[in-house]
Design an enzyme around this catalytic site. Structure first.
Site, PDB file in Angstrom:
ATOM      1  N   CYS C 131      16.013   3.057   6.691  1.00  0.00           N
ATOM      2  CA  CYS C 131      15.188   3.625   7.759  1.00  0.00           C
ATOM      3  C   CYS C 131      15.056   5.121   7.572  1.00  0.00           C
ATOM      4  O   CYS C 131      16.044   5.850   7.529  1.00  0.00           O
ATOM      5  CB  CYS C 131      15.776   3.350   9.133  1.00  0.00           C
ATOM      6  SG  CYS C 131      14.717   4.062  10.407  1.00  0.00           S
ATOM      7  N   ASN C 194      10.630  -1.126   3.110  1.00  0.00           N
ATOM      8  CA  ASN C 194      10.582  -0.427   4.386  1.00  0.00           C
ATOM      9  C   ASN C 194       9.444   0.594   4.310  1.00  0.00           C
ATOM     10  O   ASN C 194       8.653   0.576   3.365  1.00  0.00           O
ATOM     11  CB  ASN C 194      11.924   0.254   4.649  1.00  0.00           C
ATOM     12  CG  ASN C 194      12.233   0.340   6.143  1.00  0.00           C
ATOM     13  OD1 ASN C 194      11.359   0.722   6.931  1.00  0.00           O
ATOM     14  ND2 ASN C 194      13.437  -0.003   6.537  1.00  0.00           N
TER      15      ASN C 194
HETATM   16  C1  FMN Z   1       7.255   0.578  14.867  1.00  0.00           C
HETATM   17  C2  FMN Z   1       8.076   0.115  13.699  1.00  0.00           C
HETATM   18  C3  FMN Z   1       9.462  -0.032  13.848  1.00  0.00           C
HETATM   19  C4  FMN Z   1      10.236  -0.457  12.787  1.00  0.00           C
HETATM   20  N1  FMN Z   1      11.586  -0.644  12.954  1.00  0.00           N
HETATM   21  C5  FMN Z   1      12.326  -1.136  11.925  1.00  0.00           C
HETATM   22  C6  FMN Z   1      13.716  -1.438  12.092  1.00  0.00           C
HETATM   23  O1  FMN Z   1      14.286  -1.313  13.178  1.00  0.00           O
HETATM   24  N2  FMN Z   1      14.425  -1.905  11.022  1.00  0.00           N
HETATM   25  C7  FMN Z   1      13.826  -2.093   9.804  1.00  0.00           C
HETATM   26  O2  FMN Z   1      14.497  -2.531   8.854  1.00  0.00           O
HETATM   27  N3  FMN Z   1      12.510  -1.842   9.626  1.00  0.00           N
HETATM   28  C8  FMN Z   1      11.754  -1.371  10.652  1.00  0.00           C
HETATM   29  N4  FMN Z   1      10.401  -1.144  10.455  1.00  0.00           N
HETATM   30  C9  FMN Z   1       9.799  -1.393   9.135  1.00  0.00           C
HETATM   31  C10 FMN Z   1       9.110  -2.765   9.088  1.00  0.00           C
HETATM   32  O3  FMN Z   1      10.026  -3.803   9.303  1.00  0.00           O
HETATM   33  C11 FMN Z   1       8.414  -2.969   7.717  1.00  0.00           C
HETATM   34  O4  FMN Z   1       9.389  -2.916   6.696  1.00  0.00           O
HETATM   35  C12 FMN Z   1       7.362  -1.901   7.455  1.00  0.00           C
HETATM   36  O5  FMN Z   1       6.662  -1.615   8.630  1.00  0.00           O
HETATM   37  C13 FMN Z   1       6.372  -2.311   6.370  1.00  0.00           C
HETATM   38  O6  FMN Z   1       5.687  -3.487   6.700  1.00  0.00           O
HETATM   39  P1  FMN Z   1       4.204  -3.486   7.387  1.00  0.00           P
HETATM   40  O7  FMN Z   1       3.342  -2.617   6.541  1.00  0.00           O
HETATM   41  O8  FMN Z   1       3.794  -4.918   7.407  1.00  0.00           O
HETATM   42  O9  FMN Z   1       4.385  -2.922   8.758  1.00  0.00           O
HETATM   43  C14 FMN Z   1       9.618  -0.711  11.536  1.00  0.00           C
HETATM   44  C15 FMN Z   1       8.235  -0.559  11.389  1.00  0.00           C
HETATM   45  C16 FMN Z   1       7.454  -0.149  12.453  1.00  0.00           C
HETATM   46  C17 FMN Z   1       5.978   0.008  12.255  1.00  0.00           C
END
Ligand code: FMN
Ligand code: FAD
Ligand code: FAD
Ligand code: FMN
Ligand code: FES
Ligand code: FES
Lengths: 305, 259, 305, 259
Positions: C131, C194
């Site tokens: 993160c 991530n």
């Molecule tokens: C608002 C938000 C909160 C997130 N919180 C976490 C989290 O608590 N733990 C984690 O491992 N990834 C977290 N992520 C990352 C997502 O799980 C994912 O890895 C990342 O958004 C890429 O995928 P996407 O493009 O489909 O969103 C978060 C992403 C967003 C947008």
């Protein structure tokens, strides 16, 4: 106030405005001359030049992605000799600054190209240690701090006349280290960022859209990464930073300035609209006048934290 | 450049024909030219990002036509453009088909590759050339604008792979039979068809020009994204930009294995 | 052929389909239950849980960018205890696999949270060492190979019952090294990627749009980077890879499979359309039937180079 | 949910009013609710990406209204939507304004913050409540839908900063004078106005509900991107999600310095 709010001095070179077309997206400058008035540009960074003519990667080399594109041109270029003989004379007819982007497969090649260009009628040299699309050299230099130091140090030592810009790769854990290395090794300025390493696969053919498998991601999609890196670099180095990455309009330019840029380069946007760099210059002029700003560099690094 | 969309007609489930009003463009356009079209209508949106290349299908009274087939984002978005909208595009780009004064020529078109041949046909007919059109498609949906071509062509030989219109088969079969009648071949279409057509032309020592497609970012020679490989007279392979040195090439020089 | 073409086995756990909602984008699962049928999902990765309740970063925490968004939520969560007491019982009523994403500020904290969860009624643990939005822990573990090894090794040693997924950071020079470290340290699976570290500045206020200054970039903009990293990881590790990053439709899922994924997570897309994960499942079912594919994992790593 | 755009009217250079037909939505909507609207009309395009939150401005005969002001990508794109298009949006989200049976209330609206107050006014009037509207804007362009409000409000006090319509000044000035007449205050508008209004209400021990704006990604409680800080009865600061526990909050509990 006779000086234009857009005029900047970059490492002793006077630019009439800070809008420079990015290497690889504006050919040798000549390609666009039929379509726009080159004389209005602050500068042109030409397609990366190497010691010998290079034919680049196999086709296909480009693919659009979401708000961006991948490319793996592979630094195809005419070689430094032909560049000087055939391209530079035409380019020099324009009233704009010429930045020669260059690369090598070894420290020796970097040094040699730089030495040749150092004595030519060009304004600045931009060392590309960050191209993700060639096997040897390129990105390898840009992702290992020691190699960055060595190649910048040796190149800087070898040249006498031209300011040296080092173009950094975003494909690193900590860009600050690379900025520091470049500065310590003698870089006069930093440009950032080059493309992010990416890939796209055609699900029908199951083949990568780019024959080189991976390519460099550019365009508006990467702007947040570029802004972050320029911001980190500004906090780390004292030499000027040229911001690059996804600039599409004058607001993006101001955003890069606030993050820490002293000039900017426009890349992929030139493909979307060949007149875009000129439009950005016009819009910036208006913005400066509206806001009554003396010089655009007043914005440099002025993000309020 | 900018122009007004005068019509944007769905021809069938795959094909659309767009007509754009722009005197300036029309005055510069020659057969073989293409243009880069901005599919995204809002300057503040960046998806799709790049412009899309299309051949000049025809020009008439201050208007030019684009015949396009639905592929992805860009063409689907184009198909949504309403009549009377303003649309942005580059000036006519690339090189053109060459007219060498032949008396009788064959035009070979496959699918949407038929597009630039209509403009060429109009032009050649004006020069007094006799034209036979060989027009191949997968299905009947790929066979378009026959009435237009009838104005310029002496014979129109249609083939479809499913045989629903014209002869069943591929277009190089009838071409092969008649090939010796022609002074020159012009071709545009899928690469396999172009390669096969070129083979027939070369075997019969008939000059052939083909118009090629490559993915393009700039369309003006700057990005080096659109290369075509040609064999020069010394047998060396040369890289040419499809957007500047092309899209029309001497078929006999193309290194097909690299395309 | 009684087995569904979408059913997969991930580290011994049977998923009815490979569509998992990504951590942080689906709350504790409960939030969406009013809007969609949770039972149809393959799995849910819940918002990152820590030992103690955490209030996260200051506002503002999100901003849209081009084909993407930045977030710096700062891993706000109710803490492992409350999660088990208040959230898990509701979540367990649904017929879907529960993956608990978790994080710590030290190796000890990671170990402790994992130990607690190891004895709960959850299906898998997903360790977030990536993160970008918290000062201590988080990304620090994910950008230093030795720390990655240590935290994964110690955590794996401490748990007995649940498979351990390690979620990698894309903000590194070479993701392969981190994949290798995670595998060697005992990870049962890898999830990638991530968010990319990014930044955006409001040119009117001159302030960053995100109070944390930088935030994590997600959404379609980053898909090419994610595909590239999944591809690189697939060539490097033998454990299954869960592909994440910018998935918006079933075609994107297939693209991740071809690159090397065995399952996928849907993140930002849930915000764009809460029904998107269900639609992707439906579309994949049709695609499998149309193409007559026995199981979706037949696509895993099948990109043709 | 989906609905048909029945009208999308430019009110002036900044404001638009959109009317959408959707029985299902209208049946669920209560004053204070908002919805997430998909501004991007094509599922295959990802810019703009996220949906945009808008308050329910009014409902009538199976239709609901959105009053919106042009800000950036999303609202500009909305303003381009043609009548009879289908548009996507969430169901009514968030909490609602509470009606505590007061006899006379003041509604305080600033700029586009006037939007949810119209629906509320209709509702309160139906309950037999007397309503005074305090409506502030920067210029005359910010003063909209006065005729609509006239149907429900006893007095309408308009202020503009440039004084072109109504009294010159800000809306809290006249409110301050009349504050003791009211059993309850409802407010929506710029944060500074809401803070000032709350201060007046609290000083005079009058209950106040305010509707707040925060950037939203999901609008349904999952992303934790939209927090509001409230002080609870023990003086502790609590985080609430504007999209679920809000957008309507007890003004007296809001920690304004954190917003
Ligand atoms: C608002 C938000 C909160 C997130 N919180 C976490 C989290 O608590 N733990 C984690 O491992 N990834 C977290 N992520 C990352 C997502 O799980 C994912 O890895 C990342 O958004 C890429 O995928 P996407 O493009 O489909 O969103 C978060 C992403 C967003 C947008
Ligand atoms: C010189 C030239 C002339 C052309 N003339 C015509 C014409 O008259 N009518 C017509 O229908 N099509 C023509 N094409 C092909 C047309 O450009 C593509 O079909 C179109 O770009 C597809 O865009 P898309 O967004 O719908 O597809 P997507 O698959 O979403 O596009 C993704 C990217 O790939 C590129 N691309 C996809 N297919 C092609 C292709 N076949 N050739 C080049 N780039 C492609 C797009 O430009 C874009 O950059 C021509 C191409 C070239 C190079
Ligand atoms: C509960 C609620 C109700 C609202 N009701 C209305 C209404 O009835 N009429 C109206 O005109 N506006 C309303 N807004 C504000 C409206 O959501 C924004 O003006 C709109 O999102 C701007 O989008 P844009 O793409 O034009 O601007 P951009 O600046 O391009 O948007 C970029 C991002 O910032 C967000 N954003 C920008 N301004 C705001 C804002 N003021 N509040 C929240 N997010 C913002 C956008 O949603 C988007 O994610 C409301 C906001 C909330 C939270
Ligand atoms: C087609 C293409 C070719 C490029 N070639 C070079 C190059 O030769 N040397 C170099 O330093 N950067 C090269 N770049 C990187 C750009 O100069 C620029 O750093 C990058 O594209 C990010 O900016 P943008 O998002 O504005 O395009 C190239 C980029 C593109 C898209
Ligand atoms: S498309 Fe850029 S060089 Fe041809
Ligand atoms: S907008 Fe996502 S929690 Fe409120």
């Amino acid at each position: 106030m006779s000086k234009s709010p857009l005029s900047i001095n970059l490492c002793g070179i006077e630019f009439k405005n800070p809008i420079i077309t990015a290497s690889g997206t504006f050919g040798y400058g000549i390609e666009y001359s039929r379509f726009i008035d080159i004389n209005k540009l602050g500068g042109i960074s030409v397609k990366g030049i190497s010691l010998k003519e290079t034919s680049g990667n196999k086709m296909p080399r480009i693919m659009e992605t979401n708000a961006g594109m991948l490319n793996a041109i592979g630094l195809q270029n005419v070689g430094v000799e032909k560049f000087i003989k055939e391209k530079l004379p035409i380019l020099k007819k324009y009233d704009t600054k010429i930045i020669v982007n260059f690369w090598g497969k070894s420290v020796e090649e970097y040094v040699e190209v730089a030495k040749i260009l150092d004595n030519e009628n060009v304004d600045m040299l931009e060392m590309n240690i960050s191209c993700p699309n060639i096997k040897e050299g390129g990105i390898a230099f840009g992702t290992d701090p020691k190699m960055t130091y060595t190649v910048v140090y040796e190149t800087k030592k070898a040249i006498k006349n031209k300011p040296l810009i080092v173009k950094l790769s975003p494909n690193v854990t900590d860009i600050k280290i690379f900025g520091k290395m470049a500065q310590e090794a003698g870089a006069d300025a930093i440009s950032a960022i080059n493309t992010l390493l990416g890939m796209a696969i055609n699900i029908e053919t199951k083949k990568p859209y780019i024959s080189n498998i991976t390519g460099g991601l550019s365009g508006p999609a990467i702007k947040p990464v570029a802004i972050r890196m320029v911001y980190e670099l500004f906090k780390t180095v004292d030499i000027p930073i040229i911001g690059i990455g996804g600039i599409m309009n004058y607001k993006d330019v101001i955003e890069f300035y606030l993050a820490g840029a002293k000039a900017v380069q426009i890349g992929t946007a030139n493909f979307v609209n060949p007149e875009i760099s000129l439009k950005i210059i016009d819009d910036l002029e208006k913005y400066m006048a509206d806001k009554n700003i003396e010089n655009i560099t007043d914005f440099t690094g002025k993000v309020e934290i | 450049m900018k122009g007004k969309v005068v019509s944007n007609t769905k021809l069938n489930d795959k094909y659309y024909l767009m007509e754009i009003e722009c005197e300036e463009f029309v005055n510069k356009a020659k057969p073989g030219h293409f243009m880069m079209v901005k599919a995204q209508q809002y300057d503040y949106l960046y998806d799709p990002l790049l412009r899309r290349p299309f051949g000049v299908c025809d020009i008439e009274r201050g208007r030019f036509k684009i015949l396009y087939v639905l592929i992805g984002k860009g063409t689907n978005l184009l198909s949504q453009i309403k009549i009377n909208s303003t649309i942005e595009f580059s000036e006519p780009l690339g090189n053109t088909f060459k007219y060498n004064g032949g008396k009788k020529v064959a035009m070979v078109g496959g699918g949407v590759g038929i597009a630039p041949l209509l403009f060429l046909a109009r032009y050649l007919k004006n020069q007094g050339t006799e034209i036979d059109l060989y027009y191949g498609g997968k299905t009947e949906d790929d066979i378009l604008m026959i009435d237009e071509f009838k104005k310029y062509c002496s014979h129109i030989i249609v083939t479809t792979e499913n045989g629903k219109v014209g002869q069943k088969g591929i277009v190089t079969e009838p071409l092969q039979k008649n090939i010796l009648q022609y002074d020159k071949i012009y071709a545009c279409g899928p690469k396999k068809m172009l390669e096969a057509t070129t083979k027939i032309a070369v075997e019969n020592k008939i000059p052939i020009e083909v118009s090629l497609d490559e993915r393009m970012a700039c369309g003006m020679g700057a990005c080096l994204g659109c290369l075509i490989y040609l064999k020069n007279d010394n047998g060396e392979i040369e890289q040419k930009r499809c957007c500047v040195e092309g899209p029309v090439f001497d078929g006999s020089k193309i290194v097909w294995s690299n395309q």
